[in-house]
Design a protein around this motif. Structure first.
Motif, PDB file in Angstrom:
ATOM      1  N   ASP A 185       0.797  -1.186  -0.115  1.00 30.03           N
ATOM      2  CA  ASP A 185       0.108  -0.057  -0.071  1.00 30.03           C
ATOM      3  C   ASP A 185       0.999   1.434   0.106  1.00 30.03           C
ATOM      4  OD1 ASP A 185      -2.413   1.084  -0.190  1.00 30.03           O
ATOM      5  OD2 ASP A 185      -2.540   1.326   2.048  1.00 30.03           O
ATOM      6  N   LEU A 186       1.810   1.211  -1.084  1.00 31.87           N
ATOM      7  CA  LEU A 186       2.516   2.379  -1.161  1.00 31.87           C
ATOM      8  C   LEU A 186       2.174   3.457  -2.073  1.00 31.87           C
ATOM      9  CD1 LEU A 186       6.078   0.512  -1.279  1.00 31.87           C
ATOM     10  CD2 LEU A 186       4.745   1.266   0.878  1.00 31.87           C
ATOM     11  N   LYS A 187       2.017   4.883  -1.805  1.00 31.12           N
ATOM     12  CA  LYS A 187       1.186   5.534  -2.530  1.00 31.12           C
ATOM     13  C   LYS A 187       2.316   6.700  -2.997  1.00 31.12           C
ATOM     14  CE  LYS A 187      -2.631   4.816   0.529  1.00 31.12           C
ATOM     15  NZ  LYS A 187      -3.699   5.416   1.482  1.00 31.12           N
ATOM     16  N   THR A 188       2.808   7.469  -2.264  1.00 29.76           N
ATOM     17  CA  THR A 188       3.479   8.706  -3.097  1.00 29.76           C
ATOM     18  C   THR A 188       5.023   8.640  -2.379  1.00 29.76           C
ATOM     19  OG1 THR A 188       3.255   9.880  -0.784  1.00 29.76           O
ATOM     20  CG2 THR A 188       1.571   9.908  -2.644  1.00 29.76           C
ATOM     21  N   LEU A 189       5.584   9.435  -3.254  1.00 33.95           N
ATOM     22  CA  LEU A 189       7.196   9.735  -2.939  1.00 33.95           C
ATOM     23  C   LEU A 189       7.397  11.283  -2.972  1.00 33.95           C
ATOM     24  CD1 LEU A 189      10.181   8.590  -3.026  1.00 33.95           C
ATOM     25  CD2 LEU A 189       9.975   9.234  -5.655  1.00 33.95           C
ATOM     26  N   ASN A 190       7.512  11.649  -1.614  1.00 34.60           N
ATOM     27  CA  ASN A 190       7.650  13.113  -1.414  1.00 34.60           C
ATOM     28  C   ASN A 190       6.572  13.902  -1.973  1.00 34.60           C
ATOM     29  OD1 ASN A 190       9.711  13.422   0.434  1.00 34.60           O
ATOM     30  ND2 ASN A 190      10.819  14.933  -1.232  1.00 34.60           N
ATOM     31  N   GLY A 191       5.326  13.127  -1.610  1.00 40.01           N
ATOM     32  CA  GLY A 191       4.110  13.905  -2.017  1.00 40.01           C
ATOM     33  C   GLY A 191       3.554  13.684  -3.428  1.00 40.01           C
TER      34      GLY A 191
END
Length: 384
Positions: A185-191
């Motif tokens: 459930d990984l969504k964003t990289l630094n926003g």
């Protein structure tokens, strides 16, 4: 300019090989495939980092590691930890018993973030860990093994044991690592959201460019004096040692470098696929990485990339079309390549493609051969 052409690209032959590979992965495949298939190719290219590391370690160094999945996983988990913490802000986890920590920690009744997770709230720490943690771990293994002159099959078995131990540790410490399910459930990289198709395109190209850069850096290492000593150690280790060189230190360095390259692939895998689990750390993925290198040609930095793409594409095609027998088909493919083409795809290229007249003209080998004959004739006439 000569430095770039000869040391980083490998001369005319190497530059053409890298150019063709770059054309394939940067232009042809993105234009020919939909985003689903292209994302699969991006996943395959992350495995190619480990295959390239095995060219340095196994092909030139003569050190067979059956634990490259360990370093691939360490890089993947370092990136996944940052991404998971970013996805676990108090607002997104308000329904948990303890908001602000990853969901699997809450399920395992942890009430605060473990101390070793805290630094991964910062992206720069995660990036630093991708390089430092695998290198430090490889250094400890290398010093323990190479200083005691452990090599060959014994070293290969030990790396397998390390992979098994790390897998058991990750699965057993579910509250800290996500256990058998891994970090999901990984969504964003630094926003920046990594889930849309546009983000997948960007990550694919970043992954491909990084792979090409790693190939150039690896070629620089192999064309240096260190690379020549590495090859000499593979063939005549005792002679190199008796010449005054510290063989163990050279082995430790190349083992650490291979670990970092594999870890970069693991980090890109996490970004490309969106999760990391212990299934990419253990013995099976490590052996598969060796198969990628063997099929592509363990002495060819570019060949192993094609080997990785071929094996994984075959794996996907066989598993989709023949789910009951795809493992046997994959095994047959590997056995056939090893039996009939022991130098892999690179050996097929050298034996059948490179000898074609138009390829010799392209590579300038005919001209080089005639020039050398002219020089030899002139020297002979001068001697007379």
């Amino acid at each position: 300019m000569n430095f770039v052409y000869d040391r980083l690209l490998g001369g005319r032959n190497g530059a053409i090989g890298i150019g063709i590979l770059a054309l394939l992965i940067l232009i042809v495949l993105p234009l020919a495939l939909d985003i689903f298939r292209l994302n699969l190719v991006g996943k395959y290219l992350t495995y190619a980092f480990a295959a390239v590391s095995l060219v340095l370690l196994w092909g030139y160094g003569g050190i067979l590691s059956l634990g490259q999945g360990v370093f691939f996983g360490l890089g993947g988990y370092a990136m996944a930890m940052f991404l998971k913490l970013e996805a676990s802000d108090p607002e997104s986890t308000a329904i948990q018993s303890t908001p602000g920590i990853p969901d699997f920690m809450d399920w395992n009744q942890l009430t605060e973030l473990p101390w070793f997770w805290v630094p991964f709230e910062h992206l720069w720490v995660a990036i630093l860990a991708i390089f430092v943690v695998p290198a430090a771990f490889a250094y400890l293994i290398g010093v323990s093994m190479f200083k005691r002159r452990v090599s060959g099959v014994y070293f290969a078995i030990i790396t397998q044991v390390v992979a098994l131990i790390l897998t058991i540790l990750i699965v057993g410490q579910q509250g800290y690592t996500g256990g058998i399910n891994g970090i999901t459930d990984l969504k964003t990289l630094n926003g920046w959201s990594i889930r849309p198709d546009s983000a997948k395109y960007v990550l694919y190209f970043v992954n491909a460019v990084l792979l090409l850069a790693v190939i150039c850096v690896s070629r620089f290492v192999l064309t240096s004096k260190f690379g020549r000593l590495l090859l000499a150690m593979k063939d005549k280790e005792d002679r190199v040692r008796f010449s005054g060189y510290d063989v163990a230190s050279f082995k430790i360095f190349i083992f650490c470098l291979a670990a970092v390259i594999s870890a970069i692939g693991g980090a890109m895998f996490t970004l490309q696929v969106g999760f990391m689990s212990p299934s990419f750390v253990g013995i099976v993925p490590s052996i598969e990485m060796v198969i990628f290198a063997a099929v592509g040609g363990r002495m060819s930095l570019i060949g192993v990339v094609y080997g990785t793409l071929l094996v994984n594409a075959g794996k996907t095609a066989f598993s989709e079309s023949f789910p009951e027998v795809w493992l046997f088909l994959m095994g047959g493919l590997f056995i056939a390549v090893v039996m009939f083409f022991p130098n892999g795809l690179a050996g097929i290229y050298d034996k059948y493609v490179r000898t074609l007249p138009f390829m010799q003209r392209l590579l300038g080998e005919k001209k080089a051969e005639s020039d050398s004959k002219t020089e030899a004739k002139a020297e002979l006439e001068g001697a007379k």
